[in-house]
Design an enzyme around this catalytic site. Sequence first.
Site, PDB file in Angstrom:
ATOM      1  N   LYS A 188      10.381   2.312   6.561  1.00 12.86           N
ATOM      2  CA  LYS A 188      11.017   2.226   5.246  1.00 12.86           C
ATOM      3  C   LYS A 188       9.942   1.805   4.253  1.00 12.86           C
ATOM      4  O   LYS A 188       9.605   0.625   4.132  1.00 12.86           O
ATOM      5  CB  LYS A 188      12.130   1.176   5.295  1.00 12.86           C
ATOM      6  N   GLU A 263       4.252 -10.268   8.142  1.00  9.70           N
ATOM      7  CA  GLU A 263       2.989 -10.444   7.404  1.00  9.70           C
ATOM      8  C   GLU A 263       3.379 -10.738   5.969  1.00  9.70           C
ATOM      9  O   GLU A 263       3.802  -9.833   5.252  1.00  9.70           O
ATOM     10  CB  GLU A 263       2.153  -9.156   7.444  1.00  9.70           C
ATOM     11  N   CYS A 297      -2.208  -9.396  -0.635  1.00  8.15           N
ATOM     12  CA  CYS A 297      -1.690 -10.649  -0.051  1.00  8.15           C
ATOM     13  C   CYS A 297      -2.809 -11.653   0.149  1.00  8.15           C
ATOM     14  O   CYS A 297      -2.591 -12.852   0.040  1.00  8.15           O
ATOM     15  CB  CYS A 297      -1.036 -10.404   1.302  1.00  8.15           C
ATOM     16  N   GLU A 396       2.554 -17.424  -5.493  1.00  8.65           N
ATOM     17  CA  GLU A 396       1.843 -16.144  -5.411  1.00  8.65           C
ATOM     18  C   GLU A 396       2.195 -15.301  -6.640  1.00  8.65           C
ATOM     19  O   GLU A 396       3.362 -14.979  -6.859  1.00  8.65           O
ATOM     20  CB  GLU A 396       2.247 -15.408  -4.136  1.00  8.65           C
TER      21      GLU A 396
HETATM   22  P1  ADP Z   1       7.481  -7.346  -3.387  1.00 10.74           P
HETATM   23  O1  ADP Z   1       8.202  -8.657  -3.588  1.00 10.74           O
HETATM   24  O2  ADP Z   1       6.052  -7.499  -3.289  1.00 10.74           O
HETATM   25  O3  ADP Z   1       8.004  -6.232  -4.230  1.00 10.74           O
HETATM   26  P2  ADP Z   1       9.057  -7.172  -1.205  1.00 10.74           P
HETATM   27  O4  ADP Z   1       8.697  -8.202  -0.237  1.00 10.74           O
HETATM   28  O5  ADP Z   1      10.174  -7.367  -2.163  1.00 10.74           O
HETATM   29  O6  ADP Z   1       7.792  -6.869  -1.976  1.00 10.74           O
HETATM   30  O7  ADP Z   1       9.334  -5.799  -0.492  1.00 10.74           O
HETATM   31  C1  ADP Z   1       8.640  -5.339   0.624  1.00 10.74           C
HETATM   32  C2  ADP Z   1       9.528  -4.371   1.337  1.00 10.74           C
HETATM   33  O8  ADP Z   1      10.726  -5.023   1.736  1.00 10.74           O
HETATM   34  C3  ADP Z   1       9.987  -3.175   0.511  1.00 10.74           C
HETATM   35  O9  ADP Z   1       9.982  -2.019   1.334  1.00 10.74           O
HETATM   36  C4  ADP Z   1      11.387  -3.545   0.117  1.00 10.74           C
HETATM   37  O10 ADP Z   1      12.207  -2.429  -0.134  1.00 10.74           O
HETATM   38  C5  ADP Z   1      11.843  -4.273   1.341  1.00 10.74           C
HETATM   39  N1  ADP Z   1      12.981  -5.204   1.129  1.00 10.74           N
HETATM   40  C6  ADP Z   1      13.284  -5.909   0.023  1.00 10.74           C
HETATM   41  N2  ADP Z   1      14.386  -6.649   0.233  1.00 10.74           N
HETATM   42  C7  ADP Z   1      14.792  -6.434   1.495  1.00 10.74           C
HETATM   43  C8  ADP Z   1      15.849  -6.931   2.311  1.00 10.74           C
HETATM   44  N3  ADP Z   1      16.733  -7.806   1.873  1.00 10.74           N
HETATM   45  N4  ADP Z   1      15.921  -6.474   3.592  1.00 10.74           N
HETATM   46  C9  ADP Z   1      15.032  -5.596   4.071  1.00 10.74           C
HETATM   47  N5  ADP Z   1      14.013  -5.092   3.355  1.00 10.74           N
HETATM   48  C10 ADP Z   1      13.887  -5.508   2.079  1.00 10.74           C
END
Ligand code: ADP
Length: 493
Positions: A188, A263, A297, A396
């Site tokens: 995903k 990670e 990161c 961060e």
């Molecule tokens: P950032 O905060 O840097 O945008 P995220 O950690 O929000 O990155 O997102 C990293 C990945 O996790 C993306 O593919 C996002 O769609 C996915 N994601 C965000 N929220 C959820 C959730 N509740 N469950 C599973 N995957 C998620």
Amino acid sequence: MAQVELLGEVTKFVEGSPQMMIGGRRTGAASGKTFEAVDPSSGKAFAEVPRGEVADVDAAVAAAREAFEDRRWTGLRPGKRAEILFKLGELIKGHGAELAQIEALDSGKPVKIASGEMWAAGDVFRYYSGWPTKIYGETMPSDDSLFVYSLREPAGVCGGIIPWNFPLVMAAHKVAPALAFGNTMVLKPAEQTPLTALRLAELSLEAGVPEGVVNVVTGFGEEAGQALARHHDVDKIAFTGSTEVGRKILHESEGNLKRVSLELGGKSPNIVFSDADLRRAAKGSMLGVFMNSGQVCTAGTRILVESSIHDDFVSSLVDATGTMKLGPALSDETGMGPVVSSEQLQRVTGYIEIGKSEGAELVTGGNRAQELGDGYFVEPTVFTGVNNEMIIAQEEIFGPVAAVMEVADVDEAIAVANDSIYGLAAAVWTTDLSKAHRVARGINAGTVWVNTAGLYDPAVSYGGYKQSGFGRELGKHSMETYTQTKSVWVSLK
Ligand code: ADP
């Protein structure tokens, strides 16, 4: 600035409604819904991408399960799996120019830098093509009445949830080891940058990976991501992203107690001692924090400088920062592109305002680069006079913002470096060998760079201490992440 002309393949791909990959078939979302891919350099949408939800994740997991159980991949001769993974790496490199342009459009990273990343992604597959032929079990000690051995087996159906900062490289970090160790996968990608993962799925079929082994569902975190993390037929989730979402993934995955590796974020210290080669340290520290517009990161965002050289170092750092050319991703002259989205732009500029209100001194940058139009450009920004209690020293930011702090000596440097919830990486600049090793040992982080910053290699394990996550990716340690062992007892009586 000279704009790079888009390749015909790129135009065809983005205009041809990119599709998800489920069970070897290109497909839209079951609901027919789509979302827009936006070019961060212009703020304009340039493609429509399927908005996968629960039903699409169900279909992808079912395809991955079938492919795992019938052993179409796991059961292949290891040498054959090696050959296919190697070929996939070569295909990625062969399509490097096309993939780099797609990545630049989707993520805003400069196309020259994206080209290097495409090569690196191919290299991850090349590295892992060495592994299928090197997975051994063990023979256990026993008396003469028994023969006891272990099998090292794949974890099963793996879900990979990845962020937007290094889209294809992150996809490679998940897919390559998962496949090398005999698993099948549902990937995903982040909603901000879904495109190169879709091309990866297509190239994997071309390389000979059987249908259903690599599935890609595009969509939002709270929809497709959550459905994957919650899914009861997924055996393992490998996640890269923010610590906040990592915590959610842990909760979401509890239903079937699937294995999880995380990670997560970082607030990495970059320590410069008075005996360092100052210019080299300034340039390295600058790249360490501003590479990929600070959306890394491991970015060395907390720059700890020994007091005696503070002013000289800051002036070299500001000079080095001045060489970072901000501009659109599809220009050959750009060194630093926009941040990935309007949300990220708000977040980063919000933190800059917080830094000012906390009393830190802005020595360069600090603004959105309005002259570059509607794209999400933020000037490389350096604050001095920061103390480690400030929000800009603890949270961060994930953007081009450096916080410079003074430290008196090695002990204070280690103490301040470790005073963080994170423990992903650190860099230390010194010409004193003993000091370098002392600091490397003293710092609580999964990676320490000495007189360099930001280096990666598929052979070198990567992961976090503390709230930067757990589990290791890359290198031989990824075997623990993607396999499980079975002990077999045989009576010889
Ligand atoms: P950032 O905060 O840097 O945008 P995220 O950690 O929000 O990155 O997102 C990293 C990945 O996790 C993306 O593919 C996002 O769609 C996915 N994601 C965000 N929220 C959820 C959730 N509740 N469950 C599973 N995957 C998620």
